[in-house]
Design an enzyme around this catalytic site. Structure first.
Site, short mmCIF file in Angstrom:
data_model
loop_
_atom_site.label_atom_id
_atom_site.label_comp_id
_atom_site.label_asym_id
_atom_site.label_seq_id
_atom_site.Cartn_x
_atom_site.Cartn_y
_atom_site.Cartn_z
N ASN C 26 14.92 65.38 -25.56
CA ASN C 26 15.99 64.20 -25.10
C ASN C 26 17.26 64.90 -25.52
OD1 ASN C 26 17.59 61.86 -25.81
ND2 ASN C 26 15.99 60.96 -25.08
N SER C 49 14.15 60.48 -20.94
CA SER C 49 15.26 60.06 -21.04
C SER C 49 15.22 58.53 -21.30
CB SER C 49 16.26 59.99 -19.71
OG SER C 49 17.32 58.91 -19.53
N GLU C 50 15.98 58.01 -21.91
CA GLU C 50 15.81 56.17 -22.40
C GLU C 50 15.93 55.52 -21.20
OE1 GLU C 50 17.97 58.67 -23.67
OE2 GLU C 50 18.82 58.04 -25.54
N SER C 51 16.29 56.02 -20.29
CA SER C 51 16.39 55.23 -18.69
C SER C 51 14.99 55.11 -18.39
CB SER C 51 17.32 55.95 -17.81
OG SER C 51 16.74 57.16 -17.51
N GLY C 52 14.05 55.88 -18.88
CA GLY C 52 12.56 55.60 -18.39
C GLY C 52 12.05 56.58 -17.51
#
Lengths: 221, 233, 221, 233
Positions: C26, C49-52
């Site tokens: 990440n 990514s935390e965006s999925g």
């Protein structure tokens, strides 16, 4: 009481009448599974199963069993348009999250306060909880469909459950082979009786005292 | 709930939002997941004293992203409809270019609770799943642990965090069928899927509405049970 | 210290060297994002990514921006084969669940015990936590990529962080524009220096005392 | 982790399972979600003193379901390899037709923890998500609450339940790409998706392995990060 009792199909039919257009409904293993066959024309009921499916079709009956399309009882289902699949955590998030309008379950015992016992017979040492405790905790409305008495003729509607509980105060309506009884804050209210049965007949095979609804009538389908 | 969830206009979809409502909306970081038409309709509808639960505080009000005009809940802050924001990323990246939220915050007009992003996601997920609270690794030993219960489980410290629920979720999805089953596109799934389950009333803004059976049941991300109203853009 | 410092690309290149074949990585907003451009040939790194999204491609650079394909910084990405999309709860379940091999973040301060402060400047009154606290708590290994000193020339590697913490004891390795420093149980270990820099030069702009690695060398790319 | 996760045989995939391992496996209620070849390989491999976390106790050992020969973890109980089962539905529906688990249980050979199904799912999900424990509605006021912390939150009672993790998860999926992204079929997703994340080492038994890019990224249910080994049936 040796008066004639309703058969499983009629009990299922009476329960089906409780389902409204657009309801999300979970049907337990056994008699509750029959309910889907009797939903009145013109009402669309959307079925949920703990196996991870929403909006499934009727039971498969023509030997086209698909091992990847089952209900919580392991019965094979037919696909219908508009289905969705999801995992077990999501299946139960829906239940606990309050998204199931009606849960229909069988029972060993129901108490006068609406406690439900349906998962374990003490002398077996262990039992199957399955999804029943989650439904007891999360479903908006729980209907129990069962025989009024056990195989020895003893009452299954009792003052206090002697079997291990599935949930406390979770049952809203009890539909049996002789009566329809609502669980209210002031106890059990007898609303309907099977053809040929009187309120006294039903009371005789029911442990707690029943209040009699002013509009008591014969079970209507 | 009606079997067919389609509503004819965005105005109609948001008309019953009362003053003081708690509303969840995604908008992770860009235009993709943002329910832009619902936000515009809510601005016109005028409900006030709102609490907004979202990843950001509204990056900009009106703007252009990837060549397309873009709206965030920043416009609801600019219009003075918001009293409180629960967010992970409330201010702009650059202190010299404050967003509408930060300006309103500095004027004392809006309150904020800043939550680690994973905790925000998990609290919303819990809210939809009948989980009242949980113990997470995140934030132990930081300001995020202030006034929170810390518990040692199997030798490791965890913070107790409570579920978040809302009166409304404004969802942005790609396609729906009439029964409310939703699919998203790419990274715009993000908080949308979680919020759909965590609100008492979920309204989805979608590009296309198809007949049941036209979506692959293996690829439905939000089952229709979570969706109350659908509006096509 | 007015000796020449490494530019952002070289810092990113040095960090990229730490990534192994098959690592799930990440990359934070800013300088860390550059790291993906410099992964050595023959190593496949899979970005989260935390965006999925898992396994995304390089940043989009040709005006084909897709608003539905972004990283946590809102930058547009290119699709690559083998991607998977998921919601924010799943994105962070991966992080807290220990599935991210390496997290690369920027920092305001890192303490000698590996505490990280990277989310809030006190005089702003509030700030953006984003996914950093989750990465600090869950990533298997955290690398900080930053300038060695702040805009006033003050040390960013400190005895104790004065800014609000992102996580305690979470940083494993610090790569700056003048040095590579490992966080060990017995304090900070200086392992590499920029060309032209001595250990003493680095110590002069670092608050806690650095131990000098026996194999101290020039930063190798 | 190797980028390509394909392993050539089921025997190789399970060869390092030690005595005393904790293994999760699905098999919700039928043959669909059951990692049958991995179970057979583990029986041959012979690891003992196992703990099995699964929805059932193994409905039957060998059987025929929908015309196909079918195996459950019941065969591991019959072979004496299991010391403990954590399950929601451990015994057969009919007391007069006990399954291998119940026979072993009655002989005192195997221990059991019976868990409400939704709590079992949520505990496994928590185990994969860095959540150590949570408060759930389910089981309050029943035997399931015994020896558990009850907490009143917003006026309602909840039970505290701990996460479940495992050494191995044996997963049954439909298709995979070489990087371990998985898709399932229908109701066979069930516990498989959750277990893949909750174990230190996840082995997936699949019908087909394709090149990356051949699965729709919107329909990948288990991202490859959770999968260590893949074996084609």
């Amino acid at each position: 009481m040796n008066k004639p009792r309703l058969d499983r199909e009629v009990i299922a039919m009476r329960v089906a009448n409780e389902l409204a257009d657009g309801d999300y409904v979970n049907l337990g293993i056994g008699m509750p599974t029959l309910v889907s066959q009797f939903v009145p024309e013109g009402r669309t009921v959307i079925y949920h199963s703990e196996s991870g499916v929403l909006n499934y079709g009727p039971l498969e009956a023509e030997g086209k069993a698909d091992v990847d399309l089952i209900n919580a009882g392991g019965q094979f289902l037919l696909p219908v348009p508009g289905m969705a699949f999801f995992n077990a955590a999501e299946a139960f998030a829906m239940i606990r999250g309050g998204y199931i309008d009606v849960s229909v379950l069988g029972a060993f015992q129901v108490s006068e306060r609406g406690d439900l016992a349906n998962w374990m017979l003490r002398d077996r040492g262990t039992g199957n909880i399955g999804g029943a405790m989650d439904l007891a905790a999360g479903a908006k409305r729980m209907i129990v469909a069962m025989e009024h008495t056990d195989t020895q003729g003893g009452p299954k509607i009792v003052r206090q459950c002697s079997f291990p509980l599935t949930g406390r105060g979770c049952v809203s309506l009890i539909v049996t082979d002789v009566a329809v009884i609502e669980v209210t804050p002031s106890g059990l209210l007898l609303k309907e009786v099977a053809p040929g049965w009187t309120a006294e007949d039903v009371q005789e095979i029911t442990e707690p005292t029943l209040r009699i609804d002013a509009g008591l009538r014969e079970i209507a389908l | 709930m009606p079997v067919d969830k389609v509503v004819q206009s965005f105005a109609q979809a948001v008309e019953d939002v009362p003053n003081g409502a708690v509303i969840m909306m995604d908008g992770f970081g860009g235009a993709g997941g943002m329910p832009q038409q619902l936000i515009l309709a809510l601005r016109d509808q005028g409900a006030r004293e709102l609490t907004i639960i979202s990843n950001t505080g509204g990056l900009v009000g009106f703007g252009v992203i990837a060549g397309q005009p873009s709206v965030t809940h920043g416009i609801l802050i600019e219009s003075g409809q918001v009293k409180r924001v629960i967010a992970s990323f409330p201010v702009s990246r650059s202190p010299s270019q404050p967003n509408p939220f930060e300006l309103a915050y500095n004027r004392g007009e809006v309150d904020v609770e800043v939550v680690p992003q994973g905790t925000l996601a998990e609290r919303i997920r819990a809210g939809g799943a009948g989980i009242a609270a949980f113990y997470t690794l995140t934030g132990v030993g930081t300001d995020a642990a202030e006034a929170k219960e810390t518990r040692t489980i199997d030798g490791r410290d965890y913070l107790m965090e409570y579920a978040l629920t809302a009166d409304y979720a404004f969802i942005r999805a790609s396609k729906a069928d009439h029964r409310g089953n939703l699919v998203y596109r790419g990274t715009s799934r993000n908080f949308n899927q979680l919020m759909a389950a965590a609100a008492r009333l979920t309204i989805a803004e979608v590009d296309e509405i198809v007949e049941p059976g036209r979506l692959d049941p293996e690829a439905v991300i939000t089952p229709g049970v979570y969706v109350n109203r659908l509006v096509k853009r």
